[in-house]
Design an enzyme around this catalytic site. Sequence first.
Site, PDB file in Angstrom:
ATOM      1  N   CYS A   1       1.045  -1.176  -0.186  1.00 62.74           N
ATOM      2  CA  CYS A   1      -0.038   0.306   0.311  1.00 62.74           C
ATOM      3  C   CYS A   1       0.842   1.209   0.129  1.00 62.74           C
ATOM      4  CB  CYS A   1      -1.094   0.202   1.221  1.00 62.74           C
ATOM      5  SG  CYS A   1      -1.421   1.686   1.450  1.00 62.74           S
TER       6      CYS A   1
ATOM      7  N   GLN B   1      -9.461  19.130   9.775  1.00 64.01           N
ATOM      8  CA  GLN B   1      -8.770  17.347   9.956  1.00 64.01           C
ATOM      9  C   GLN B   1      -8.908  16.569  10.207  1.00 64.01           C
ATOM     10  OE1 GLN B   1      -6.119  18.960  10.612  1.00 64.01           O
ATOM     11  NE2 GLN B   1      -6.159  21.143  10.681  1.00 64.01           N
TER      12      GLN B   1
ATOM     13  N   ASP C   1      -0.554  28.786  11.125  1.00 70.26           N
ATOM     14  CA  ASP C   1      -0.312  27.349  10.656  1.00 70.26           C
ATOM     15  C   ASP C   1      -0.554  27.128   9.800  1.00 70.26           C
ATOM     16  OD1 ASP C   1      -1.179  25.088  10.889  1.00 70.26           O
ATOM     17  OD2 ASP C   1      -3.087  24.187  11.640  1.00 70.26           O
TER      18      ASP C   1
ATOM     19  N   CYS D   1       3.436  21.628  10.290  1.00 71.40           N
ATOM     20  CA  CYS D   1       3.396  20.295  10.142  1.00 71.40           C
ATOM     21  C   CYS D   1       4.716  19.904   8.922  1.00 71.40           C
ATOM     22  CB  CYS D   1       2.225  20.108   8.639  1.00 71.40           C
ATOM     23  SG  CYS D   1       2.079  20.713   6.909  1.00 71.40           S
TER      24      CYS D   1
ATOM     25  N   CYS E   1      -8.801  -0.977   5.841  1.00 72.02           N
ATOM     26  CA  CYS E   1      -7.585  -0.338   6.025  1.00 72.02           C
ATOM     27  C   CYS E   1      -7.351   0.405   8.129  1.00 72.02           C
ATOM     28  CB  CYS E   1      -7.685   1.477   5.601  1.00 72.02           C
ATOM     29  SG  CYS E   1      -6.601   2.372   5.922  1.00 72.02           S
TER      30      CYS E   1
HETATM   31  N1  SAH Z   1      -5.424  25.975  10.609  1.00 74.00           N
HETATM   32  C1  SAH Z   1      -6.192  25.636   9.692  1.00 74.00           C
HETATM   33  C2  SAH Z   1      -5.547  24.596   9.151  1.00 74.00           C
HETATM   34  C3  SAH Z   1      -4.556  25.238   8.059  1.00 74.00           C
HETATM   35  S1  SAH Z   1      -4.197  24.185   6.572  1.00 74.00           S
HETATM   36  C4  SAH Z   1      -7.495  24.634   9.893  1.00 74.00           C
HETATM   37  O1  SAH Z   1      -7.803  23.970  11.178  1.00 74.00           O
HETATM   38  O2  SAH Z   1      -8.102  24.680   9.274  1.00 74.00           O
HETATM   39  C5  SAH Z   1      -2.953  25.417   5.627  1.00 74.00           C
HETATM   40  C6  SAH Z   1      -4.025  26.154   5.619  1.00 74.00           C
HETATM   41  O3  SAH Z   1      -3.196  27.406   4.630  1.00 74.00           O
HETATM   42  C7  SAH Z   1      -5.029  25.652   4.068  1.00 74.00           C
HETATM   43  O4  SAH Z   1      -6.010  26.139   4.462  1.00 74.00           O
HETATM   44  C8  SAH Z   1      -3.987  26.900   2.951  1.00 74.00           C
HETATM   45  O5  SAH Z   1      -5.264  26.752   1.716  1.00 74.00           O
HETATM   46  C9  SAH Z   1      -4.082  27.573   3.170  1.00 74.00           C
HETATM   47  N2  SAH Z   1      -3.166  28.254   2.357  1.00 74.00           N
HETATM   48  C10 SAH Z   1      -1.835  28.662   1.779  1.00 74.00           C
HETATM   49  N3  SAH Z   1      -1.096  29.914   0.951  1.00 74.00           N
HETATM   50  C11 SAH Z   1      -2.099  30.139   1.811  1.00 74.00           C
HETATM   51  C12 SAH Z   1      -1.362  31.828   1.652  1.00 74.00           C
HETATM   52  N4  SAH Z   1      -0.183  32.167   0.994  1.00 74.00           N
HETATM   53  N5  SAH Z   1      -2.162  32.452   2.600  1.00 74.00           N
HETATM   54  C13 SAH Z   1      -3.039  32.542   3.581  1.00 74.00           C
HETATM   55  N6  SAH Z   1      -3.629  30.864   3.443  1.00 74.00           N
HETATM   56  C14 SAH Z   1      -2.729  30.196   2.601  1.00 74.00           C
END
Ligand code: SAH
Length: 493
Positions: A112, A325, A423, A450, A201
């Site tokens: 997988c 998430q 984030d 991440c 899975c």
């Molecule tokens: N904290 C959020 C998840 C963040 S994931 C939650 O819990 O829902 C990172 C996010 O950054 C994604 O949704 C992506 O679309 C966004 N992203 C990517 N590049 C970006 C940018 N330049 N400015 C603003 N958002 C962006």
Amino acid sequence: MSGGGGGKGKKGRGGLGGKSRGHAPVASARLEGLPVEERGVYEAEIIGLSHDGEGVGRANGFTLFIRGAVPGDRVRVRVTKLKKSFGYAELVDLLEPSPDRVAPPCPIYDACGGCQLQHLSYDAQLRWKRQTVVDSLTRIGKFAVRDDGNGEGIVVHPTWGMDEPWRYRNKVQVPIGERDGGLVGGFYAQNSHDIIDMEACLIQHEQGDAVVNAVKAIGRRLGIEAYNEATHRGLLRHVVVKVGFSTGDIMVVLITNGDVIPHRESWIRGIRETVPGVRSICQNVNTEQTNVIFGDVTRVLWGEAYIYDYIGDIRFAISARSFFQVNPVQTEKLYRQALDYAALGGSETVIDAYCGIGTISLFLAQRARRVYGVEIVGEAIADARRNAALNGAGNVDFAVGRAEEIIPAWREQGIVPDVIVVDPPRKGCEPSLLDTMLAMRPERIVYVSCNPATLARDLRQLADGGYTVREVQPVDMFPWTVHVECCSLLVRK
Ligand code: SAH
């Protein structure tokens, strides 16, 4: 944090006798004098794990990457590819297994590739995930890391794992194919588009497996054709199942190459009879020749357009296409930590950059005066606003756009944040955004990441700009995969 872990990738991790990787050989002249030869068989001690989960071994003092090997193993390997300063090898014999080695419980683990670390004990995984964070902070960020609470430097806590690290994913996305005239569904075989059937899975919610198996069985009975990538014919492309962990709600999405679903009512009846918790059955139409799963049109075949789930006591509406998430249990721990690090008393102004559907924003809004969230995907912001309304959060403003453009505009408007939370996706923050953050001089910055490598790079810029990186909490959002998530606290000097 981007979805990341646990997806059904096409990149496998061959065990004994696994396929070699496609690295181009280097001109042999350059390789003369190396202590190992291509196709040669050697003994190696495994001393580490690479960022994608390969064992890192030493043979005659030379570094080899070996799939399926874990730290502490003594192995016999065959070299498959050589570069100037390292090479790749396949496992031939396990001479002495590491005490951290375990038998992978999943029967399809080797074929997988969705998980990379099922042959490593859970404890060892958690230790390794912390170590990758420490290594990034020291090597890339040039930070000192404080060990066991002593000395100078950043405190990197032990990784928070799961009590029950199986069946943690709330979303299943299964490609559908045909074998011997019947529907099959599971994952793509390594380096191919052949679909291998999968009954279970182990990292996905049981209900996900149950629904997918029911859909396959009903489809076979009704004579439904699977979509065929090569001919662009056939109907059923993917089955997506979403489960609300705390509500028990289930949504089923059939992704079809075309509008018409034959025997529509039989499908609906069949799914409802087999899976009692189903609240929503949707169809998404995707007629493009693409690897992208979803098309633009979604319609409700039966039930609701949304299911609901909670993270902490905040309620979220989940539609067929909305992001959520995938590990709600660990997400709650991660976001509670972000809230703790923000140390809000109720009077603060907070910015949540890369806010997605507003998960962190809504956590923060419970304790702040005002929260500003920014996110690049318009649909996510529509969801964020819906979620704010659902929870009666009147003190959150959401904007669509690039964080590196919207936040400077907020600054011009006189918004002065006490705390900034970011984030970002794997590539981290734009340097210009970090500069804007420094210029805004918030008391605290909470960085959720991440990717330890880009985290370390960005923390360096913030540290050079006048912030102290106090602590980092790694959280295991995707057990059995190589991914690690971190929450970090920075305080203005
Ligand atoms: N904290 C959020 C998840 C963040 S994931 C939650 O819990 O829902 C990172 C996010 O950054 C994604 O949704 C992506 O679309 C966004 N992203 C990517 N590049 C970006 C940018 N330049 N400015 C603003 N958002 C962006």
